[in-house]
Design an enzyme around this catalytic site. Sequence first.
Site, mmCIF file in Angstrom:
data_model
loop_
_atom_site.group_PDB
_atom_site.id
_atom_site.type_symbol
_atom_site.label_atom_id
_atom_site.label_comp_id
_atom_site.label_asym_id
_atom_site.label_seq_id
_atom_site.Cartn_x
_atom_site.Cartn_y
_atom_site.Cartn_z
ATOM 1 N N ASP A 31 0.774 -1.195 -0.092
ATOM 2 C CA ASP A 31 -0.071 0.029 0.022
ATOM 3 C C ASP A 31 0.849 1.155 -0.008
ATOM 4 O O ASP A 31 1.047 2.060 0.790
ATOM 5 C CB ASP A 31 -0.787 0.101 1.260
ATOM 6 C CG ASP A 31 -0.266 0.131 2.722
ATOM 7 O OD1 ASP A 31 0.965 -0.288 2.602
ATOM 8 O OD2 ASP A 31 -1.018 0.220 3.665
ATOM 9 N N ASP A 35 7.310 3.858 2.951
ATOM 10 C CA ASP A 35 8.178 2.511 2.844
ATOM 11 C C ASP A 35 7.988 1.580 2.051
ATOM 12 O O ASP A 35 8.845 0.776 1.734
ATOM 13 C CB ASP A 35 8.433 2.127 4.445
ATOM 14 C CG ASP A 35 7.012 2.079 5.140
ATOM 15 O OD1 ASP A 35 5.908 2.813 4.639
ATOM 16 O OD2 ASP A 35 6.813 0.967 5.903
ATOM 17 N N ASP A 36 6.644 1.511 1.688
ATOM 18 C CA ASP A 36 6.251 0.580 0.662
ATOM 19 C C ASP A 36 7.035 0.803 -0.641
ATOM 20 O O ASP A 36 7.531 0.069 -1.390
ATOM 21 C CB ASP A 36 4.916 0.517 0.227
ATOM 22 C CG ASP A 36 4.066 0.194 1.428
ATOM 23 O OD1 ASP A 36 3.601 -1.000 1.597
ATOM 24 O OD2 ASP A 36 3.711 1.057 2.127
ATOM 25 N N ASN A 60 -2.856 2.671 3.666
ATOM 26 C CA ASN A 60 -2.110 3.762 4.109
ATOM 27 C C ASN A 60 -3.008 4.859 3.263
ATOM 28 O O ASN A 60 -3.082 6.091 3.612
ATOM 29 C CB ASN A 60 -0.644 3.988 3.533
ATOM 30 C CG ASN A 60 0.203 3.492 4.361
ATOM 31 O OD1 ASN A 60 -0.040 3.245 5.285
ATOM 32 N ND2 ASN A 60 1.295 2.895 3.520
ATOM 33 N N THR A 146 3.159 -6.119 2.695
ATOM 34 C CA THR A 146 3.424 -4.739 3.509
ATOM 35 C C THR A 146 2.397 -3.896 3.717
ATOM 36 O O THR A 146 2.715 -2.814 4.123
ATOM 37 C CB THR A 146 4.662 -4.176 2.850
ATOM 38 O OG1 THR A 146 4.262 -3.694 1.633
ATOM 39 C CG2 THR A 146 5.880 -4.960 2.680
ATOM 40 N N ASN A 180 2.101 0.951 17.110
ATOM 41 C CA ASN A 180 2.005 2.411 16.596
ATOM 42 C C ASN A 180 0.829 3.152 16.398
ATOM 43 O O ASN A 180 0.648 4.099 16.822
ATOM 44 C CB ASN A 180 3.041 2.627 15.415
ATOM 45 C CG ASN A 180 2.247 1.800 14.105
ATOM 46 O OD1 ASN A 180 1.526 1.117 13.968
ATOM 47 N ND2 ASN A 180 3.188 1.825 13.027
ATOM 48 N N GLU A 186 -0.252 -2.565 15.777
ATOM 49 C CA GLU A 186 0.547 -1.926 14.611
ATOM 50 C C GLU A 186 -0.478 -1.573 13.528
ATOM 51 O O GLU A 186 -1.510 -2.220 13.389
ATOM 52 C CB GLU A 186 1.466 -2.770 14.232
ATOM 53 C CG GLU A 186 2.418 -2.535 12.934
ATOM 54 C CD GLU A 186 1.583 -2.805 11.765
ATOM 55 O OE1 GLU A 186 1.901 -1.974 10.760
ATOM 56 O OE2 GLU A 186 0.881 -3.791 11.587
ATOM 57 N N PHE A 187 -0.372 -0.630 12.643
ATOM 58 C CA PHE A 187 -1.379 -0.168 11.449
ATOM 59 C C PHE A 187 -1.837 -1.396 10.796
ATOM 60 O O PHE A 187 -3.028 -1.524 10.657
ATOM 61 C CB PHE A 187 -0.501 0.962 10.654
ATOM 62 C CG PHE A 187 -1.861 1.250 9.777
ATOM 63 C CD1 PHE A 187 -2.646 2.479 9.950
ATOM 64 C CD2 PHE A 187 -1.413 1.007 8.406
ATOM 65 C CE1 PHE A 187 -3.566 2.730 8.938
ATOM 66 C CE2 PHE A 187 -2.391 1.372 7.364
ATOM 67 C CZ PHE A 187 -3.215 2.405 7.792
ATOM 68 N N ASN A 188 -0.967 -2.122 10.123
ATOM 69 C CA ASN A 188 -1.447 -2.951 9.096
ATOM 70 C C ASN A 188 -2.302 -4.251 9.647
ATOM 71 O O ASN A 188 -3.167 -4.608 9.056
ATOM 72 C CB ASN A 188 -0.360 -3.781 8.461
ATOM 73 C CG ASN A 188 0.529 -2.687 7.444
ATOM 74 O OD1 ASN A 188 0.186 -1.628 7.345
ATOM 75 N ND2 ASN A 188 1.651 -3.176 7.165
ATOM 76 N N HIS A 261 10.124 0.697 7.501
ATOM 77 C CA HIS A 261 9.465 -0.748 7.864
ATOM 78 C C HIS A 261 9.613 -1.621 6.663
ATOM 79 O O HIS A 261 10.337 -2.520 6.790
ATOM 80 C CB HIS A 261 8.054 -0.706 8.330
ATOM 81 C CG HIS A 261 7.794 0.570 9.243
ATOM 82 N ND1 HIS A 261 7.683 0.316 10.562
ATOM 83 C CD2 HIS A 261 7.362 1.727 9.155
ATOM 84 C CE1 HIS A 261 7.628 1.130 11.503
ATOM 85 N NE2 HIS A 261 7.216 2.325 10.310
ATOM 86 N N ASP A 262 8.828 -1.215 5.471
ATOM 87 C CA ASP A 262 8.599 -2.516 4.493
ATOM 88 C C ASP A 262 9.891 -2.961 3.906
ATOM 89 O O ASP A 262 9.791 -4.118 3.735
ATOM 90 C CB ASP A 262 7.613 -1.813 3.671
ATOM 91 C CG ASP A 262 6.057 -1.633 4.377
ATOM 92 O OD1 ASP A 262 6.107 -2.041 5.311
ATOM 93 O OD2 ASP A 262 5.456 -0.730 3.746
HETATM 94 C C1 PIR Z 1 1.294 3.264 8.904
HETATM 95 C C2 PIR Z 1 2.595 2.926 8.350
HETATM 96 C C3 PIR Z 1 3.516 3.564 8.923
HETATM 97 C C4 PIR Z 1 3.581 4.518 10.006
HETATM 98 C C5 PIR Z 1 2.530 4.635 10.457
HETATM 99 N N1 PIR Z 1 2.284 5.465 11.857
HETATM 100 C C6 PIR Z 1 1.153 4.024 10.114
HETATM 101 C C7 PIR Z 1 2.498 1.738 7.185
HETATM 102 C C8 PIR Z 1 3.799 1.481 6.648
HETATM 103 O O1 PIR Z 1 3.788 1.304 5.222
HETATM 104 C C9 PIR Z 1 4.161 -0.029 6.987
HETATM 105 O O2 PIR Z 1 3.793 -0.813 6.325
HETATM 106 C C10 PIR Z 1 3.173 -0.241 8.330
HETATM 107 N N2 PIR Z 1 1.874 0.683 7.993
HETATM 108 C C11 PIR Z 1 3.732 0.223 9.672
HETATM 109 O O3 PIR Z 1 2.983 0.206 10.673
HETATM 110 CA CA CA Z 2 3.074 -0.529 4.169
#
Ligand code: PIR
Ligand code: CA
Length: 332
Positions: A31, A35-36, A60, A146, A180, A186-188, A261-262
């Site tokens: 998405d 970082d993707d 995202n 990711t 986060n 975590e978001f995903n 991250h990704d």
């Molecule tokens: C979402 C992301 C990154 C940071 C925040 N705060 C929220 C997205 C990134 O693309 C990554 O895949 C994952 N989601 C990290 O939580």
């Molecule tokens: Ca991502």
Amino acid sequence: MSTSTTTSTTAATGRVDASRARPRPIILDCDPGHDDAAAIILALGNPAIDLLGVTTVGGNQTVEKITRNARSVLRLCNREDVPVHQGASRPLLHDVEVAAQIHGESGLDGVELPDPTVPVAPGHAVSFIIDTVMAAAPGEITLVATGPLTNIALAARIEPRIVGRIAELVVMGGGFHEANWTPAAEFNIWVDPEAARIVFEESWPITMVGLDLTHQALATAEAEEGIRRIGSELSEAFLGLMAFFRRAYKENQDFDDPPVHDPCTIAYLIDPAIVRTRRAPVRIETHGQYTTGATVVDLRGQAPEDVHTQVATELDHAGFWRLMTEAIAALS
Ligand code: PIR
Ligand code: CA
């Protein structure tokens, strides 16, 4: 789990010889997302990886924006031959929740990306995943996710045989101590916890590259300096994206350097020595009072023999940024 049919091992040393290995065929479900985008670049710019296709998922940003972003990143890398298949626009049960405060209104704020010149590939992302895995030899294809796990969960339900047929599923998501998006999630995983539960309850080998690992992948001044020296359109675009990501991360989470991250998922596949892992059972919380979207990882003692999941624990920061820098240079 870290051994694969596509890496060759020299008998004399027992070490993996990446230069002689056949590139590992992967599908990246993502998405983009700053970082993707970095994950796409690393996958395209390293000879150990063969990126068969990019599939997109709402996360995202909305899936339409995400799909455009994926195509723009491929154009930036001169690799519009890689097909982009659009996937799920919303989670299985919940409404869409985007991360605009981190990735901006476009999903990739910070640079003007070139317009894609190649149309979205025909066929749904989930069909592409299923057809590619079923057409390849057993153990051939590696899936990397990711974003939210909606497409992967749908693929596993529509064609359960893919579960026994992939080499490995590498997921950026979750965390065993870190979170986060909520205090616990975590978001995903938070965006589509039911999909995550479906995916983690299937028996395929999963490597969870969670926040405990990715919060070590900080874009430090030193790391960015190495990329600045490349001095290409791609390196400048990458740094522009990182500049936006840096400001967003400072404002929202008080990080001095942003965690990228990704691409850690891709770095793990290129060189498992860069991402240390540990076998452990993982459960997904789908209805906690405060903990929905949490990944509950059992790190007590030794994991039982039949555990199909492992979690990433420790990153070789210099090694990771060396790979990232080499990939940008190779595509420049
Ligand atoms: C979402 C992301 C990154 C940071 C925040 N705060 C929220 C997205 C990134 O693309 C990554 O895949 C994952 N989601 C990290 O939580
Ligand atoms: Ca991502």
